[in-house]
Design an enzyme around this catalytic site. Structure first.
Site, PDB file in Angstrom:
ATOM      1  N   ASP A  89       6.062  12.037 -65.832  1.00 16.87           N
ATOM      2  CA  ASP A  89       6.554  13.270 -66.194  1.00 16.87           C
ATOM      3  C   ASP A  89       7.300  13.365 -67.346  1.00 16.87           C
ATOM      4  O   ASP A  89       7.698  12.619 -67.952  1.00 16.87           O
ATOM      5  CB  ASP A  89       7.051  13.988 -64.718  1.00 16.87           C
ATOM      6  CG  ASP A  89       8.533  13.322 -64.547  1.00 16.87           C
ATOM      7  OD1 ASP A  89       8.756  12.424 -65.365  1.00 16.87           O
ATOM      8  OD2 ASP A  89       8.858  13.337 -63.374  1.00 16.87           O
ATOM      9  N   CYS A 306      -6.802   5.727 -37.769  1.00 17.87           N
ATOM     10  CA  CYS A 306      -6.482   5.334 -39.056  1.00 17.87           C
ATOM     11  C   CYS A 306      -6.872   3.583 -39.095  1.00 17.87           C
ATOM     12  O   CYS A 306      -6.526   2.964 -38.295  1.00 17.87           O
ATOM     13  CB  CYS A 306      -4.981   5.384 -39.464  1.00 17.87           C
ATOM     14  SG  CYS A 306      -4.549   4.902 -40.912  1.00 17.87           S
ATOM     15  N   CYS A 308      -5.513   1.726 -41.485  1.00 15.09           N
ATOM     16  CA  CYS A 308      -4.577   1.002 -42.606  1.00 15.09           C
ATOM     17  C   CYS A 308      -3.866  -0.316 -41.914  1.00 15.09           C
ATOM     18  O   CYS A 308      -4.075  -0.567 -40.654  1.00 15.09           O
ATOM     19  CB  CYS A 308      -3.455   2.156 -42.867  1.00 15.09           C
ATOM     20  SG  CYS A 308      -2.133   2.036 -41.878  1.00 15.09           S
ATOM     21  N   CYS A 311      -1.399   0.478 -38.771  1.00 12.65           N
ATOM     22  CA  CYS A 311      -2.321   0.872 -37.488  1.00 12.65           C
ATOM     23  C   CYS A 311      -2.891  -0.217 -36.995  1.00 12.65           C
ATOM     24  O   CYS A 311      -3.251  -0.077 -35.672  1.00 12.65           O
ATOM     25  CB  CYS A 311      -3.046   2.283 -37.797  1.00 12.65           C
ATOM     26  SG  CYS A 311      -2.169   3.602 -38.448  1.00 12.65           S
ATOM     27  N   HIS A 337       1.514   3.205 -44.207  1.00 12.32           N
ATOM     28  CA  HIS A 337       0.737   4.318 -43.475  1.00 12.32           C
ATOM     29  C   HIS A 337       0.616   5.523 -44.181  1.00 12.32           C
ATOM     30  O   HIS A 337      -0.612   6.154 -44.399  1.00 12.32           O
ATOM     31  CB  HIS A 337       0.934   4.440 -42.135  1.00 12.32           C
ATOM     32  CG  HIS A 337       0.355   5.638 -41.329  1.00 12.32           C
ATOM     33  ND1 HIS A 337      -0.919   5.361 -40.760  1.00 12.32           N
ATOM     34  CD2 HIS A 337       0.733   6.772 -41.136  1.00 12.32           C
ATOM     35  CE1 HIS A 337      -1.208   6.650 -40.365  1.00 12.32           C
ATOM     36  NE2 HIS A 337      -0.299   7.454 -40.630  1.00 12.32           N
TER      37      HIS A 337
HETATM   38 ZN   LIG Z   1      -2.485   4.007 -40.441  1.00 13.02          ZN
END
Ligand SMILES: [Zn+2]
Length: 377
Positions: A89, A306, A308, A311, A337
């Site tokens: 930015d 999920c 990931c 998880c 996550h």
């Molecule tokens: Zn996850």
């Protein structure tokens, strides 16, 4: 920089942006790396969870470590070990939200650092120079972020100033070069609070100036979501079809899906990272707060759906324990996550658009998310 639109469904579209540091798919979500780091994540982890571009903040990097260090390091990519696209930015938003004693004039904005009170002056030219030192793939023009609510008269005056700064930024951009061995692009920013005519005027003038992409700024600052969507529609209706559109600082999963439907290609927001550090986890069935007592003996993953690292390897009960005893691993697992979830959301949206079922898919997500209440600062 090259933007290729691949599929369209109504206003929604998928595509890809090719930069010197590789290609990223759109709609894209950019994790926020304010201080040259996405808090608690290594660059390897960011790759693993699917991030293809990140955002960093000019204001913060200018104050610390400072542009000399970035120059010596060979730019931010090398400094932080991230060999993929970076967007910065312009620092405008932080000057207006963080610093004290701001004084705006035609030439720029005078402010005091939020760290030590030291005086600084950002001009349209200097923010381009700073971003040349950072070496970001996509740079932004300096703009004034008006507060909400904002009087119409102030909005009009402020918008003229932002337009004149955009011109000066573009001139500096064209008369300077990247300090490193790659290309940089410059995006314009449409401002105009929630006034349709001011937004229209801004979008038209900036379109005539022919930037490589366009941001929609100054939204999600307290206005009702309906007004935000209305402003996005107005801007997207005017901005060129063949240039990327970036909605700055937004937002919740629902905000993102509504904006995608209206033609937005890029997003950044602190929600997944900041809320993660505040124990809020985004799931495909809505947000949960892991410190809630009901999770103390819940040995299931944060989100069954999920895939990931968090998880697949840790339970709600364990992660809750980490937060209760304030262990830093909790922050890492939460950030991982939540960012994975935002990338999943973008990936799923792209797939739905490519298969021509975006609208229905979006409606299904809204039903699943209907009980979510997000921590919004
Ligand atoms: Zn996850």
């Amino acid at each position: 920089m090259q933007f290729i639109v691949e599929h369209k469904e109504g206003g929604a579209r998928t595509g890809k942006i090719v930069s010197s540091h590789g290609t990223f798919q759109t709609p894209a979500f950019m994790p926020v790396g304010t201080q040259g780091t996405v808090k608690a994540m290594t660059s390897k982890e960011l790759e693993t969870l699917g991030a293809e571009i990140i955002l960093s903040n000019t204001y913060h990097l200018y104050l610390r470590p400072g542009i000399e260090i970035l120059r010596s390091a060979g730019g931010l990519h090398r400094f932080m070990n991230w060999d993929h696209p970076i967007l910065t930015d312009s620092g405008g938003y932080q000057v207006f939200s963080l610093s004290d004693l701001r004084k705006i004039d035609e030439g720029g904005v005078q402010f005091r650092s939020h760290l030590d009170g030291s005086p600084h002056y950002f001009t349209p030219e200097s923010v381009i120079d700073i971003q040349r030192h950072i070496g970001s793939d996509i740079m932004m023009v300096l703009d004034e972020c008006t507060p909400f609510p904002c009087e119409k008269e102030y909005a009009v005056t402020s918008n003229e100033l932002t337009i004149s700064w955009a011109r000066k930024c573009q001139q500096r951009f064209h008369s300077s070069e990247c300090l490193y061995d790659h290309q940089q692009a410059l995006f314009g920013i449409v401002q105009g609070p929630v006034f349709a005519d001011v937004r229209e005027h801004s979008a038209r003038i900036l379109t005539d100036m022919d930037f490589e992409g366009y941001a929609i700024g100054g939204l999600a600052v307290g206005e009702p979501a309906g007004q935000m969507y209305e402003m996005i529609e107005i801007c997207a209706g005017i901005l060129p079809q063949d240039k990327p559109r970036y909605l700055m600082g937004v937002g919740t999963p629902e905000n993102l899906l509504e904006a995608i439907e209206r033609g937005v290609d890029m997003f950044d927001c602190v929600l997944p990272t900041r809320n993660g550090r505040n124990a809020q986890f985004f799931t495909q069935n809505g947000a949960i707060n892991i410190t809630n007592a009901r999770y103390k003996d819940d040995f299931t993953p944060i989100d069954d759906n999920c895939e990931c690292h968090t998880c697949r390897n840790y339970t709600r009960a364990y992660i809750r324990h980490l937060f209760m005893v304030k262990e830093i691993l909790g922050l890492q697992l939460a950030t991982h996550h939540n960012l994975y979830y935002y990338q999943w959301l973008m990936r799923s949206a792209r797939q739905a658009i490519n298969e021509g079922r975006y609208f229905n898919w979006k409606q299904q997500q809204f039903v699943k998310l209907r009980n979510s209440s997000y921590i919004i600062n």
